[in-house]
Design a protein around this motif. Structure first.
Motif, PDB file in Angstrom:
ATOM      1  N   ASP A 541      21.824  -7.151   9.560  1.00 46.28           N
ATOM      2  CA  ASP A 541      21.936  -8.131  10.638  1.00 46.28           C
ATOM      3  C   ASP A 541      23.375  -8.250  11.126  1.00 46.28           C
ATOM      4  O   ASP A 541      23.632  -8.431  12.312  1.00 46.28           O
ATOM      5  N   SER A 542      24.316  -8.160  10.194  1.00 43.15           N
ATOM      6  CA  SER A 542      25.704  -8.303  10.624  1.00 43.15           C
ATOM      7  C   SER A 542      26.198  -7.037  11.326  1.00 43.15           C
ATOM      8  O   SER A 542      27.125  -7.085  12.112  1.00 43.15           O
ATOM      9  N   ALA A 543      25.569  -5.922  11.039  1.00 39.91           N
ATOM     10  CA  ALA A 543      26.038  -4.663  11.624  1.00 39.91           C
ATOM     11  C   ALA A 543      25.410  -4.377  12.986  1.00 39.91           C
ATOM     12  O   ALA A 543      25.997  -3.704  13.817  1.00 39.91           O
ATOM     13  N   ARG A 544      24.221  -4.900  13.245  1.00 39.77           N
ATOM     14  CA  ARG A 544      23.487  -4.441  14.437  1.00 39.77           C
ATOM     15  C   ARG A 544      23.986  -5.081  15.725  1.00 39.77           C
ATOM     16  O   ARG A 544      24.497  -6.192  15.726  1.00 39.77           O
ATOM     17  N   ARG A 545      23.817  -4.323  16.788  1.00 38.25           N
ATOM     18  CA  ARG A 545      24.117  -4.822  18.116  1.00 38.25           C
ATOM     19  C   ARG A 545      22.820  -5.210  18.833  1.00 38.25           C
ATOM     20  O   ARG A 545      22.787  -6.133  19.635  1.00 38.25           O
ATOM     21  N   LEU A 546      21.744  -4.480  18.542  1.00 36.00           N
ATOM     22  CA  LEU A 546      20.450  -4.737  19.175  1.00 36.00           C
ATOM     23  C   LEU A 546      19.883  -6.068  18.726  1.00 36.00           C
ATOM     24  O   LEU A 546      19.930  -6.401  17.540  1.00 36.00           O
ATOM     25  N   GLY A 547      19.330  -6.821  19.656  1.00 32.29           N
ATOM     26  CA  GLY A 547      18.556  -7.991  19.274  1.00 32.29           C
ATOM     27  C   GLY A 547      17.166  -7.563  18.850  1.00 32.29           C
ATOM     28  O   GLY A 547      16.713  -6.465  19.174  1.00 32.29           O
ATOM     29  N   VAL A 548      16.483  -8.429  18.100  1.00 32.09           N
ATOM     30  CA  VAL A 548      15.127  -8.106  17.680  1.00 32.09           C
ATOM     31  C   VAL A 548      14.207  -9.274  18.035  1.00 32.09           C
ATOM     32  O   VAL A 548      14.439 -10.407  17.617  1.00 32.09           O
ATOM     33  N   ARG A 549      13.226  -8.970  18.833  1.00 31.35           N
ATOM     34  CA  ARG A 549      12.255  -9.995  19.222  1.00 31.35           C
ATOM     35  C   ARG A 549      10.860  -9.574  18.781  1.00 31.35           C
ATOM     36  O   ARG A 549      10.669  -8.453  18.320  1.00 31.35           O
ATOM     37  N   ALA A 550       9.908 -10.502  18.968  1.00 28.68           N
ATOM     38  CA  ALA A 550       8.551 -10.221  18.489  1.00 28.68           C
ATOM     39  C   ALA A 550       7.564 -10.120  19.634  1.00 28.68           C
ATOM     40  O   ALA A 550       7.724 -10.757  20.666  1.00 28.68           O
ATOM     41  N   ASN A 551       6.539  -9.324  19.438  1.00 25.78           N
ATOM     42  CA  ASN A 551       5.363  -9.370  20.281  1.00 25.78           C
ATOM     43  C   ASN A 551       4.410 -10.360  19.617  1.00 25.78           C
ATOM     44  O   ASN A 551       3.888 -10.088  18.540  1.00 25.78           O
ATOM     45  N   ALA A 552       4.235 -11.524  20.209  1.00 25.34           N
ATOM     46  CA  ALA A 552       3.411 -12.548  19.570  1.00 25.34           C
ATOM     47  C   ALA A 552       2.691 -13.344  20.641  1.00 25.34           C
ATOM     48  O   ALA A 552       3.299 -13.753  21.626  1.00 25.34           O
ATOM     49  N   ASP A 553       1.394 -13.544  20.441  1.00 26.97           N
ATOM     50  CA  ASP A 553       0.578 -14.201  21.458  1.00 26.97           C
ATOM     51  C   ASP A 553       0.115 -15.592  21.055  1.00 26.97           C
ATOM     52  O   ASP A 553      -0.474 -16.299  21.858  1.00 26.97           O
ATOM     53  N   LEU A 866      16.497  -3.727  10.219  1.00 21.18           N
ATOM     54  CA  LEU A 866      17.177  -2.767   9.339  1.00 21.18           C
ATOM     55  C   LEU A 866      17.626  -1.531  10.118  1.00 21.18           C
ATOM     56  O   LEU A 866      18.776  -1.088  10.012  1.00 21.18           O
ATOM     57  N   GLU A 867      16.717  -0.995  10.915  1.00 25.58           N
ATOM     58  CA  GLU A 867      17.059   0.235  11.627  1.00 25.58           C
ATOM     59  C   GLU A 867      18.085  -0.008  12.722  1.00 25.58           C
ATOM     60  O   GLU A 867      18.882   0.871  13.034  1.00 25.58           O
ATOM     61  N   ALA A 868      18.069  -1.194  13.311  1.00 23.01           N
ATOM     62  CA  ALA A 868      19.083  -1.507  14.316  1.00 23.01           C
ATOM     63  C   ALA A 868      20.467  -1.501  13.656  1.00 23.01           C
ATOM     64  O   ALA A 868      21.445  -1.019  14.232  1.00 23.01           O
ATOM     65  N   GLY A 869      20.532  -2.029  12.432  1.00 20.67           N
ATOM     66  CA  GLY A 869      21.799  -1.988  11.696  1.00 20.67           C
ATOM     67  C   GLY A 869      22.202  -0.569  11.383  1.00 20.67           C
ATOM     68  O   GLY A 869      23.369  -0.178  11.527  1.00 20.67           O
ATOM     69  N   ARG A 870      21.238   0.242  10.967  1.00 17.81           N
ATOM     70  CA  ARG A 870      21.535   1.642  10.636  1.00 17.81           C
ATOM     71  C   ARG A 870      21.984   2.407  11.882  1.00 17.81           C
ATOM     72  O   ARG A 870      22.874   3.263  11.817  1.00 17.81           O
ATOM     73  N   ALA A 871      21.379   2.072  13.026  1.00 23.63           N
ATOM     74  CA  ALA A 871      21.749   2.764  14.259  1.00 23.63           C
ATOM     75  C   ALA A 871      23.200   2.447  14.629  1.00 23.63           C
ATOM     76  O   ALA A 871      23.959   3.323  15.047  1.00 23.63           O
ATOM     77  N   ALA A 872      23.585   1.185  14.448  1.00 27.92           N
ATOM     78  CA  ALA A 872      24.961   0.806  14.778  1.00 27.92           C
ATOM     79  C   ALA A 872      25.943   1.546  13.867  1.00 27.92           C
ATOM     80  O   ALA A 872      26.983   2.013  14.312  1.00 27.92           O
ATOM     81  N   LEU A 873      25.579   1.660  12.587  1.00 25.75           N
ATOM     82  CA  LEU A 873      26.453   2.381  11.651  1.00 25.75           C
ATOM     83  C   LEU A 873      26.545   3.854  12.002  1.00 25.75           C
ATOM     84  O   LEU A 873      27.618   4.448  11.948  1.00 25.75           O
ATOM     85  N   ALA A 874      25.406   4.426  12.374  1.00 23.07           N
ATOM     86  CA  ALA A 874      25.395   5.850  12.693  1.00 23.07           C
ATOM     87  C   ALA A 874      26.345   6.116  13.856  1.00 23.07           C
ATOM     88  O   ALA A 874      27.095   7.089  13.859  1.00 23.07           O
ATOM     89  N   GLU A 875      26.337   5.196  14.825  1.00 27.24           N
ATOM     90  CA  GLU A 875      27.222   5.359  15.974  1.00 27.24           C
ATOM     91  C   GLU A 875      28.681   5.262  15.530  1.00 27.24           C
ATOM     92  O   GLU A 875      29.517   6.075  15.914  1.00 27.24           O
ATOM     93  N   LYS A 876      28.945   4.285  14.674  1.00 24.98           N
ATOM     94  CA  LYS A 876      30.317   4.093  14.175  1.00 24.98           C
ATOM     95  C   LYS A 876      30.791   5.339  13.424  1.00 24.98           C
ATOM     96  O   LYS A 876      31.888   5.839  13.649  1.00 24.98           O
ATOM     97  N   ASN A 877      29.918   5.832  12.519  1.00 26.31           N
ATOM     98  CA  ASN A 877      30.311   7.006  11.726  1.00 26.31           C
ATOM     99  C   ASN A 877      30.521   8.223  12.611  1.00 26.31           C
ATOM    100  O   ASN A 877      31.400   9.034  12.350  1.00 26.31           O
ATOM    101  N   ASP A 878      29.696   8.312  13.652  1.00 31.09           N
ATOM    102  CA  ASP A 878      29.843   9.419  14.591  1.00 31.09           C
ATOM    103  C   ASP A 878      31.223   9.405  15.225  1.00 31.09           C
ATOM    104  O   ASP A 878      31.915  10.410  15.293  1.00 31.09           O
TER     105      ASP A 878
END
Ligand code: ADP
Ligand code: MG
Ligand code: MG
Length: 882
Positions: A541-553, A866-878
């Motif tokens: 959560d601290s690493a990610r840039r993407l927000g995460v929302r829900a599909n909920a009805d 989790l994956e949003a955090g991993r994506a941000a790290l991958a970009e940083k490492n790149d």
């Protein structure tokens, strides 16, 4: 000139592409100063050349000869030298480990002369020398000459009788060598090749060829390993674990791959060679017992394992051999582990100071987290295992066995839980698969129809349980031991392990879900796992840039989504708000022949809608809620055309039903998905969208802090949006309510004219389910069952574009729309609300494409975080390594 051969001193662990995993890690251990027998690696490049051209590349034989000569001079003996032979192993080793899929030959260099030299080397140990020789012929015969291995095993069994292999005398083993040679002559018409160099050459080619052995091909397809990588070949000086009781061979993990616990995990087999330890020929002993047998080697092994963990900064698995009290390392790699162990090990390594939290986050995946969230079978009570098949689609399912799709639908309709059992499934089984709790097949692998469709539906599936005799006609199957399961008998299937149980195994919530729900009670057995998940999620959560929302009805889904960490609702569908008892009102709406009748129907719907929205706004507090105005084709809310026709034909229909039939006929569409849906419906039925917007505005006024966002579906032209927007803005202004107005981007034309559309939209949400359908021009409901498994088999795509967003095609539309939309309106908000929003790969894409948030079903929210955090790290490492 190309270099095709690397000495172990020349390679390192980062050269897996070229040297394969085994070769790269042997080199790494060599350079760490660990006791690795000397050797060299022939590259995957040489293999690719050989497989493509059918011949070894020019110069390769000379290069091998050169490295062999250095090996010989380092060891002070020549390959197969009669009085003092050097022996080698020829071992396969691809970039990705493919356990047991390819081939290895040990003891190359033995023949009728050098076998005596080998005995002499071992202080006159004739027994050992003949044992090594018979092993060579056995492995060589099977692997290189293609003789059925059973032939050799049978001869060995016959000789052994009830004895252990270690009890065979030198003379008996010598006799066995003769028998084996006879088998070779009989099967190939030629003598076993006595020339050591020829043995080596043939073995190298056989390893190359084994890349394309059917089982290797199948394994790669299942594990999605590219088919064109090729394998490397390692030539390694032999060390011998079969020299007597002061020798042996073993395997070990630096920590428990099941739980992550640190400790000594492994098996050891005295007086044995190579595969013996895993082949189960004799009972192995726990690695701890080696301390008693050979303390010096044991201590050294422990020290080496610590060195390896520190060096690789991860769990390693290893193979080792002890030759007369001297320890040799034969293999290591970063070891496979369960999902739970992955999380635990990652945080343990942080605590040990070996890795950072950033690295810990790269060591776990969203798929692993998803696995940890599936309900699972409890361990209490009796569990009667029937068989084990392939773990095709995770989850735990319990139900009555049924053997046809019709019965599945019938019983499920009566409220029964059923498991559909088939030999294999085909598109005709779809209805049954949907009705069933789980699917069990006796044939087919992880790309079979059953597996693909089940995974797509998120349904538990065990496939290829080959031990089961399934007879659909007799409505039963037979399991090993003659256990018979008939229709109606309860079975339990575990899609995570592939296990099939008789009877009902109780299902429990996963501790990780309890944790997200705030219900975990801290019980010790799951505590470490839950804490590990918690730490890594916080870091993500601290690493990610993407927000995460829900599909909920519904308010319930919305509340759960918040507990799981949703930062808003990205898609609230309104369709379900027109079903059930409210159908009546929709019928009135469709039948209305005057403005007054229509308005009356809408007026009746409005307060109901308003209450729906109040519930959701309350559940979400001050978080944004994106509400999509009604989307699907109208006829979905109307009675079935066939039922109505029958009623009318029989003269049983009321006046209203007759009028309805006319309407249903009028509204019938050949391709409803491409028909009167979304904004088109809103423009055709005056007042429908206005009613919804008013209900939203009224609801927002009643829930302080509510943040509605109004989303128009299926827009293809900015004009459509402008008409709806104008009306909506007026209603909002009258009510004094603030709300963003935006649109879905799900029609390719919308993506291509995003610059225009953004003039009228404050946000875009990519509806990637429809966008995928319309970009590929196929309808999901039709194609998944009809030809997707075939397409996957043929490699048209590696994974369904409905599962993972197709970067090249659909992704390109997303990028175009994002870029042109932002150019027209810099503060345009961008999100995605198709099912891809919860898929790991697709989350990475959304990050790369610069979207603001992903929206997915409540259960996928942790995965997306989790994956949003991993994506941000991958970009940083790149950018760090650039
Ligand atoms: P796999 O990839 O199937 O594990 P390996 O190439 O590792 O196959 O070899 C099979 C077995 O033979 C392993 O137990 C390995 O440790 C053993 N082995 C391979 N090379 C040698 C060698 N030079 N000396 C002794 N044992 C060896
Ligand atoms: Mg091995
Ligand atoms: Mg859509």
């Amino acid at each position: 000139m190309a270099k095709y051969v690397y000495d172990f001193t020349e390679g390192n662990k980062d050269l897996k592409d070229l040297l394969g995993g085994k070769g790269a890690n042997l080199a790494e251990m060599t350079n760490l100063g660990l006791p690795v027998p000397p050797g060299f690696t022939i590259t995957t490049e040489a293999c690719r050349h050989y497989l493509a051209k059918g011949a070894l590349p020019d110069g390769l034989e000379e290069e091998i000869a050169g490295h062999l000569a250095s090996l010989e001079s380092a060891m002070g003996k020549r390959l197969g030298q009669a009085d003092d032979p050097l022996l080698v192993s020829v071992r396969s080793g691809a970039k990705f480990s493919m356990p047991g899929m390819m081939e290895t030959v040990l003891n190359i260099g033995l023949n009728d002369e050098s076998v005596h030299g080998l005995a002499k080397q071992a202080g006159g140990n004739e027994r050992f020398a003949w044992d090594s020789y018979r092993r060579l012929i056995q492995m060589f015969g099977k692997t290189v000459l293609g003789i059925d291995g059973e032939r050799f095993e049978h001869a060995l069994d016959e000789l052994k009788g009830s004895r252990q292999d270690t009890e065979l005398s030198a003379e008996e083993l010598q006799g066995l060598v003769e028998t084996y040679k006879g088998i070779v002559l009989e099967q190939t018409g030629k003598d076993f090749p006595a020339d050591p160099r020829e043995q080596m050459r043939l073995a190298i080619q056989a390893v190359f060829d084994s890349w394309n052995a059917p089982r290797a091909v199948l394994y790669r397809r299942q594990e999605r390993i590219p088919a064109d990588l090729g394998t490397a070949v390692n030539v390694v000086a032999m060390v011998f674990g079969n020299c007597g009781d002061d020798s042996g061979t073993g395997v070990a993990f630096t920590r428990d791959p099941g739980s992550g616990q640190q400790g000594v995990y492994g098996d050891y087999l005295p007086n044995a060679q190579g595969e013996d330890v895993v082949a189960g020929i004799r009972n192995t002993i726990p690695l701890q017992d080696l301390e008693r047998l050979d303390k010096k080697s044991y201590d050294e092994l422990m020290a080496i394992m610590a060195t390896l963990e520190n060096h690789y900064r991860d769990l390693c698995d290893i193979e080792f051999t002890i030759e007369r009290g001297k320890l040799w390392m034969l293999q290591t790699r970063v070891g496979k582990r369960t999902a739970a162990a992955a999380f635990r090990i990652a945080t343990q390594l942080v605590d040990q100071g070996l890795i950072t939290m950033d690295e810990a986050l790269t060591r776990v995946t969203g798929d692993q987290l998803a696995q940890l969230m599936f309900p699972r079978f409890g361990t209490d009570g009796e569990r009667r295992l029937l068989t084990k098949g392939m773990n095709a689609s995770p989850g735990a399912a319990v139900g009555k066995a049924v053997f046809s799709s019709e019965r599945a639908v019938e019983l499920a309709g009566q409220g029964e839980d059923v498991i559909l059992v088939r030999r294999e499934t085909n598109p005709d089984d779809l209805a049954g698969m949907i009705a069933a709790r789980g699917i069990l097949t006796s044939r087919g692998g992880k790309t079979s129809h059953a597996a693909v469709v089940a995974r797509g539906m998120g349904k538990t599936c065990v496939c290829g349980a080959e031990e089961l005799e399934v007879s659909p006609a007799e409505r039963r199957f037979t399991a090993p031991g003659g256990v018979e399961v008939r229709e109606g008998d309860v079975i339990s299937i575990d899609g995570t392990t592939g296990e099939v149980f008789l009877g009902e195994v109780p299902v429990v919530d996963s501790p990780v879900v309890e944790y997200f729900e705030g219900k975990f009670d801290g019980r010790q057995i799951d505590d470490e796992l839950v804490k590990a998940v918690d730490r890594i999620m916080r870091h993500a959560d601290s690493a990610r840039r993407l927000g995460v929302r829900a599909n909920a009805d519904t308010p319930e889904d919305a509340a759960r989504a918040r507990r799981f960490g949703a930062e808003g609702i990205g898609l609230c569908r309104t369709e379900h708000m027109f079903l059930g008892e409210r159908r009546q009102l929709v019928e009135d709406l469709v039948l209305a022949s005057t403005d007054e009748e229509r308005q009356a129907a809408l007026d009746a719907l409005e307060p109901l809608q308003k209450n729906d929205f109040i519930g959701i706004f309350r559940a979400m507090g001050d978080l944004p809620v994106t509400i999509r105005l009604i989307d699907p084709p109208l006829h979905e809310f109307l009675p079935d055309i066939v039922d109505l026709s029958v009623k009318v034909a029989r003269g049983e229909a009321s006046d209203k039903e007759r009028r309805l039939l006319d309407a249903v006929r009028r509204l019938h569409e050949q391709n409803p998905m491409l028909g009167l849906r979304g904004v088109r419906l809103g423009l055709v039925i005056p007042g429908l969208f206005a009613m919804q917007v008013r209900a939203i505005a009224e609801a927002a006024r009643e829930v302080p802090g509510a943040r509605p966002e109004i989303m128009i579906p299926l827009v293809g032209a900015v004009q459509e949006l402008e008409i709806v927007r104008e009306e909506a803005q007026k209603i909002l202004a009258d009510a004094g309510v603030d709300a963003l107005i935006g649109t879905m981007i799900e029609v390719p034309r919308a993506a291509l004219t995003a610059g225009q559309i953004a003039e009228a939209a404050q946000f875009f949400s990519f509806g990637t389910n429809d966008l995928t359908q319309m970009t590929w021009g196929f309808s999901r409901d039709d194609v998944e069952a009809a030809f997707f498994s075939r397409y996957l088999e043929l490699g048209v795509f590696g994974v369904s574009p409905f599962e993972t967003l197709d970067r090249d095609g659909v992704g390109r539309l997303v990028r175009i729309a994002a870029e042109e939309g932002r150019k027209a309106r810099p503060d345009l908000k961008l999100g995605i609300c198709g099912e891809h929003g919860g898929d790991p790969e697709s989350v990475h894409f959304c990050h790369d494409a610069g979207l603001d948030y992903v929206s997915c079903s409540p259960f996928r929210i942790p995965v997306a975080r989790l994956e949003a955090g991993r994506a941000a790290l991958a970009e940083k490492n790149d950018s760090d390594t650039r």
